[in-house]
Motif scaffolding. Structure first.
Motif: not given
Length: 595
Positions: A48-51, A77-80, A123-125, A134-137
């Motif tokens: 799943q791509p993360i947004k 940049q790291a977050l993107s 966000v993980i759509p 939320l768990a990933f966060q």
């Protein structure tokens, strides 16, 4: 031994690269375990791509206040990079990179409370539910918190073992590494302690430039050191070098010469020149060395010996230890004598060369050990001032001098003066004139009874303050004398401008006038110069009749020396005065009878 990054110089100030790793990356298995503990499927994350649903900086006020712009951009940049589709190995790398950038932000001052806001953009759509996002966060949040805690611990440990400004290893780390060598290694280690003395040709308040000078010192030392040697920063301008190869005093000397060579040239800081002079003490490891403290103490002894004897370098020897023990015992003897009132002032007569009568005396310190032996006065003075007892001593000196002056005033029928010696430290003590005024009032003696002797070198500490205090004494009615003239740095202009009444010629010149034409010329020149400036002269060190005859022929007004008397305790001095008076009266009577 920890690898330390070198100091880099930019625009005259030090820029220090981080000398420890702020973040230790998680291994893939550790990250896998962490994700599964939060109920996250690593395979699903990689599919799943993360947004990102918002811009972190606009949401986080703390970033605008605390974090440098460049760090914020690096974090974004790291977050993107999370938005891209990743395989498992790449995802591990990206998460580690993101965590490392968070630690950089935290080190720059971003508070822990900003973590949730920093991660809220993720966000993980279509990944099961919003609960998984939320768990990933939360998983990343815990990773960030643990990384911040590890950073705090590492930074604290680093600060304890490294110098605050240079980030070179400090004395604590030197002691630890030296102890490891002594206990666990057979290596022939050598240790050098280096202390730098700074002088500037421009006295315009240069102390604020000291850090820049220290950076230049470090740069030159590092360029001179072999790769397997470690440089330690102990204090502002004190350093140490630990070497695995210095197994002989000759090698210590060679390395010392190599380290001194770069400082033959002037150091510049903010366009101001400084003369930087290294003083070095060294020691080689031997079979008796079991504790780092002992080896450090021996290197310190060598450094102090080099400094005290004006040498650039000295190596430790057993003779230095014995000398240090003797000095420690002597220091204790002085303190014990001071505490137990075994100090006194002896009086040495000062004779009028025209009349042959005693017109005054110099008060000279005498200090006895418990066994009755005398301690040299310069040693006594040095120890007391080094131990912070200078103010107590000068109070004792002034009070004792005034008490003796009062007693002398009662015992003698003629007007006499007492001469007392002041140190360089006394000449910058603004309370001293008030202390003397109080003692004069207490013992009911006049200020005119006192001549205060200073040395030429004493003026070099702070001449402006010294002259101000000298004027305070002369305004009270005291006279000033310049002692040991000819051995210091006085110029004609200084002698002309100082409020000096008397010039005392150093005895090293006076003693040789009967045998040395050069000494006689020096004494004659001093007398002529002093008389030309309206000063009177005292010749110290007159010990025989030949010397006396020459000094009198040179028209020196006052004479002091063993020819007349050694320094005497007060009662013996009074008895000597009475004897001189009886002789003088007998001479007068004989002259009257012959007439």
């Amino acid at each position: 031994m920890q690898q330390i990054n070198p100091v880099h110089i930019e625009d005259g100030s030090s820029h220090l690269k981080p000398a420890f790793r702020r973040y230790q990356p998680l291994l893939p298995d550790a990250l896998l375990t962490r994700l599964m503990r939060f109920g996250l499927n690593p395979n699903a994350l990689t599919r799943q791509p993360i947004k990102l649903n918002q811009t972190p900086r606009s949401q986080i006020p703390q970033l605008a206040e605390e974090a440098p712009e460049v760090l914020v951009q690096q974090y974004q940049q790291a977050l993107s990079t999370l938005c891209q589709r990743h395989g498992w190995a790449t995802l591990v790398e990206v998460i580690n990179h993101l965590a490392a950038k968070w630690v950089d932000l935290y080190a720059a001052g971003v508070p822990l409370t900003a973590i949730d806001a920093l991660l809220s953009a993720i966000v993980i759509p279509r990944y099961f539910s919003n609960t998984k996002t939320l768990a990933f966060q939360r998983c990343l949040s815990q990773l960030f918190l643990e990384s911040a805690a590890r950073y705090d611990h590492t930074a604290l440990e680093f600060a304890r073992r490294h110098h605050q400004h240079s980030q070179l290893p400090n004395g604590r780390l030197l002691k630890e590494q030296l102890q490891q060598i002594l206990v666990f290694s057979q290596a022939q280690a050598g240790l050098l302690l280096i202390n730098f003395k700074l002088t500037s040709t421009m006295m315009d308040g240069h102390r604020h430039r000291m850090p820049e000078v220290a950076v230049e010192i470090i740069k030159r030392l590092q360029l001179s050191l072999p790769k397997d040697h470690t440089l330690f920063h102990l204090d502002a301008y004190e350093f140490a070098v630990l070497s695995p190869q210095l197994d002989h005093a000759v090698k210590l000397d060679l390395l010392s010469a190599k380290l001194r060579q770069p400082f033959e040239f002037t150091v510049h800081a903010n366009h101001q020149p400084f003369s930087v002079s290294p003083v070095i003490g060294g020691v080689c490891r031997d079979a008796l060395h079991k504790k780092a403290d002992d080896m450090l103490a021996q290197a310190r002894l060598a450094l102090e010996h080099a400094d005290n004897t004006y040498q650039a370098f000295a190596t430790y020897s057993e003779a230095l230890s014995k000398q240090a023990d003797d000095n420690a015992q002597l220091r204790q003897d002085v303190l014990d004598a001071f505490e137990n009132d075994r100090m006194a002032l002896y009086l040495q007569p000062i004779i009028d060369s025209n009349t042959g009568t005693c017109m005054g005396a110099e008060a000279l310190l005498r200090c006895r050990k418990g066994n009755g032996e005398f301690i040299p006065p310069p040693v006594v003075i040095e120890v007391l001032y080094q131990q912070g007892l200078g103010h107590m001593f000068i109070r004792w000196l002034i009070n004792t001098s005034c008490r003796l002056a009062s007693a002398l005033k009662q015992k003698s029928t003629q007007q006499m003066f007492l001469s007392i010696n002041l140190t360089a430290e006394d000449l910058i003590n603004r309370e001293l004139p008030y202390l003397l005024a109080q003692a004069l009032k207490l013992w009911n003696v006049e200020a005119s009874m006192f001549t205060l002797e200073i040395t030429e070198n004493g003026l070099l500490v702070d001449e402006e303050a010294a002259v101000e205090i000298m004027h305070a004494f002369t305004d009270m009615g005291c006279r000033m004398a310049l002692d040991d003239f000819g051995t210091g740095y006085s110029s004609m202009s200084r002698l002309r401008n100082l409020p000096i009444d008397l010039v005392k010629i150093d005895q090293s010149f006076v003693r040789g006038v009967a045998h040395s034409a050069q000494d006689r010329a020096i004494v004659q020149g001093i007398i002529t110069m002093a008389h030309g400036l309206g000063k009177k002269v005292v010749a110290e060190g007159v010990e025989d009749a030949d010397c006396l005859a020459i000094i009198e022929a040179l028209q020196c007004e006052k004479i002091q020396g063993y020819y007349y008397s050694r320094p005497l305790p007060f009662e013996q001095f009074v008895a000597w005065l009475e004897g001189q008076a009886a002789v003088s009266q007998h001479t007068v009577t004989e002259q009257q009878l012959s007439a």
